[in-house]
Every structure is written in C-alpha cells, then in structure tokens.
Design a protein around this motif. Structure first.
Motif, short mmCIF file in Angstrom:
data_model
loop_
_atom_site.label_atom_id
_atom_site.label_comp_id
_atom_site.label_asym_id
_atom_site.label_seq_id
_atom_site.Cartn_x
_atom_site.Cartn_y
_atom_site.Cartn_z
N HIS A 69 0.85 -1.19 0.00
CA HIS A 69 0.00 0.00 0.00
C HIS A 69 0.88 1.24 0.00
CE1 HIS A 69 -3.01 -2.92 1.79
NE2 HIS A 69 -3.62 -2.44 0.72
N PRO A 70 0.45 2.30 -0.68
CA PRO A 70 1.32 3.47 -0.86
C PRO A 70 1.33 4.45 0.32
CG PRO A 70 -0.71 3.80 -2.07
CD PRO A 70 -0.79 2.40 -1.50
N ALA A 93 1.48 -6.04 9.01
CA ALA A 93 0.14 -6.62 8.86
C ALA A 93 -0.67 -5.89 7.80
CB ALA A 93 -0.60 -6.58 10.20
N PHE A 94 -0.47 -4.57 7.69
CA PHE A 94 -1.21 -3.78 6.70
C PHE A 94 -0.40 -3.55 5.43
CE2 PHE A 94 -3.53 -1.89 10.56
CZ PHE A 94 -4.55 -2.82 10.45
N ASN A 95 0.78 -4.18 5.34
CA ASN A 95 1.64 -4.14 4.15
C ASN A 95 1.96 -2.71 3.71
OD1 ASN A 95 3.26 -5.45 2.31
ND2 ASN A 95 1.64 -5.71 0.78
N ALA A 96 2.48 -1.93 4.67
CA ALA A 96 2.88 -0.55 4.37
C ALA A 96 4.06 -0.54 3.41
CB ALA A 96 3.26 0.16 5.67
N ALA A 205 -1.07 1.59 19.66
CA ALA A 205 -2.49 1.55 19.35
C ALA A 205 -2.88 2.69 18.41
CB ALA A 205 -3.30 1.64 20.64
N ALA A 206 -2.32 3.88 18.66
CA ALA A 206 -2.62 5.02 17.79
C ALA A 206 -2.17 4.75 16.36
CB ALA A 206 -1.94 6.27 18.33
N ALA A 207 -1.00 4.14 16.21
CA ALA A 207 -0.50 3.82 14.88
C ALA A 207 -1.42 2.83 14.17
CB ALA A 207 0.91 3.25 14.98
N ALA A 208 -1.89 1.83 14.91
CA ALA A 208 -2.77 0.83 14.32
C ALA A 208 -4.08 1.47 13.85
CB ALA A 208 -3.05 -0.29 15.32
N ILE A 209 -4.63 2.37 14.67
CA ILE A 209 -5.87 3.04 14.29
C ILE A 209 -5.66 3.89 13.04
CG2 ILE A 209 -7.53 4.81 15.01
CD1 ILE A 209 -7.16 3.74 17.88
N HIS A 212 -5.28 1.63 9.96
CA HIS A 212 -6.55 1.02 9.58
C HIS A 212 -7.49 2.05 8.98
CE1 HIS A 212 -10.57 -0.87 10.21
NE2 HIS A 212 -9.90 -1.93 9.80
N THR A 213 -7.46 3.28 9.49
CA THR A 213 -8.28 4.35 8.92
C THR A 213 -7.87 4.60 7.47
OG1 THR A 213 -8.54 5.39 11.08
CG2 THR A 213 -8.94 6.77 9.14
N TRP A 214 -6.57 4.58 7.18
CA TRP A 214 -6.11 4.75 5.80
C TRP A 214 -6.66 3.62 4.92
CZ3 TRP A 214 -3.86 2.16 1.93
CH2 TRP A 214 -3.38 2.89 0.84
N LEU A 215 -6.60 2.39 5.45
CA LEU A 215 -7.03 1.24 4.65
C LEU A 215 -8.54 1.27 4.40
CD1 LEU A 215 -4.78 -1.48 6.24
CD2 LEU A 215 -4.95 -1.01 3.81
N VAL A 216 -9.30 1.69 5.39
CA VAL A 216 -10.75 1.78 5.20
C VAL A 216 -11.07 2.74 4.06
CG1 VAL A 216 -12.90 2.61 6.25
CG2 VAL A 216 -11.37 1.11 7.54
#
Length: 219
Positions: A69-70, A93-96, A205-209, A212-216
């Motif tokens: 993901h970009p 996990a989110f393949n940054a 936790a903030a980084a994960a949120i 995930h917001t970017w991915l949504v």
C-alpha cells in the motif's frame, strides 16, 4: 500437491504453530526457487500466512513488494520507545510501503516479532531529513505529504479528515508525543478522538488506528 492457500496438502501441523517438514521427503519437494530447502526439510514455524509457508524471506519480500500500500509509517525514536516494535508489526500486517525510524538508529526489535524482515525499514537522523526524503519519494519524484498523529493543540480529528492516498504517517514517542521539529514538517497533525479519562493513547495503538483508517478509505 498444495492446498487452497498454496501450502502442501497433509503438511504436519506442529502444536498449531506452523508446519513440519514437507511430506514425502526431498523427492517430493516442489521445484520452485521461492522455497527454502532448510524449511522444507525441517518445517516452517514462522509467523507467516499459509500462502508463504516454506518460502524464503527474500521471496516473501519480493511478493509483498508487488502489492504494498502506498503509505509509509514513521516514528520518532529518542528514548528507545518499546512501542516501535509494535508499530513495525502492524505496518507489516497492513503491508505498508515502508517504515521510517527518525532519531536514534537502534530500536528494540523484540515487539516486532521479526516482521521487520519483511518490510523496508529506513533511518533518518531527524524530522528534517525525513521531510527531505519525502519531498521526492512519491511517483515520478513528487512529494509525499507528512501526516502527524498526536493530540496537540490545533490538531484535527482523524475521523473527520480524509487521509491522502499516498502519505507518511508520523508518530511521536509514547511519553512526549511529536517533537516541535516533527510537527513543523507535517502538512497536518491529526488526533484520535477519545471518550474516556486518559490523556493519550498508547503509541502502538494510535499507529494501528491510523493505518486502519487509511485502509478503510483507500485499501
């Protein structure tokens, strides 16, 4: 033969963590350079999805590179924050597209659970150096916007802001948040709205949120 996930049919599960040696011995090994002879012979108990069982690290990275993901994730590292490992693991996990450590080069890798092997990890001595890199890191040398994540005065709610499709998410230390230098290079600083009594969220936790917001929005 392989199952629907690309792994061998009938591969012996070892305590539900990974798989044992490839069934049938060396004569049954797949003729594919992506596979690691050591793992085929002794089993693969790494924390990887089934489709990557028995693959070499290099083969996994090459495959991930075809669909990263970009967005990039950067985190300041001035006091060996233990949360960096957690951020790296989530980025995997989110393949940054990449992870950037700003400040001290060394960081505690225990929390990453060796997932940093499957990512492109970069180092920048300070936020200004990160900004210089981001200035030409987009497609055809374009600039990647830097989005800070911190609940500082003047920050904007993450829930109401549309994250850029290509960007760098920059986080600060657990105790102090983004430094003044880091805030200065950000296009915008966003905060995650909270509803309880605590002043701030755990950095991991903030980084994960944020990811995930970017991915949504874009994933």
């Amino acid at each position: 033969m392989t199952d629907e996930n690309g792994g061998p049919q009938g591969a012996h599960q070892v305590d539900d963590v990974g798989v044992g040696p490839w069934p049938g011995g060396p004569d049954a090994w797949p003729d594919d350079p992506r596979y690691d002879p050591e793992l085929l012979a002794h089993g693969d108990r790494r924390n990887v999805v089934d489709a990557y069982r028995y693959w070499t690290v290099e083969a996994i990275v090459a495959d991930l590179d075809t669909r990263r993901h970009p967005f990039h994730v950067a985190i300041e590292n001035w006091s060996h924050d233990l949360n960096i490992g957690s951020v790296v693991r989530t980025a995997n996990a989110f393949n940054a597209a990449g992870v950037h450590v700003v400040g001290r080069r060394r960081w505690n890798r225990r929390g990453a659970m060796v997932t940093d092997r499957y990512l492109h990890v970069h180092h920048h001595p300070d936020a200004a150096a990160l900004a210089t890199w981001a200035a030409g890191a987009g497609p055809d040398g374009t600039r990647l916007p830097i989005v800070g994540i911190d609940n500082v005065p003047g920050s904007v709610a993450l829930e109401t802001h549309v994250l850029p499709p290509r960007c760098v998410l920059l986080l600060g230390q657990e105790s102090t948040g983004l430094t003044a230098g880091a805030q200065a290079v950000c296009d915008v600083v966003l905060h995650i709205t909270q509803h309880g009594s605590t002043r701030s969220l755990n950095a991991g936790a903030a980084a994960a949120i944020a990811m995930h917001t970017w991915l949504v929005r874009h994933g």
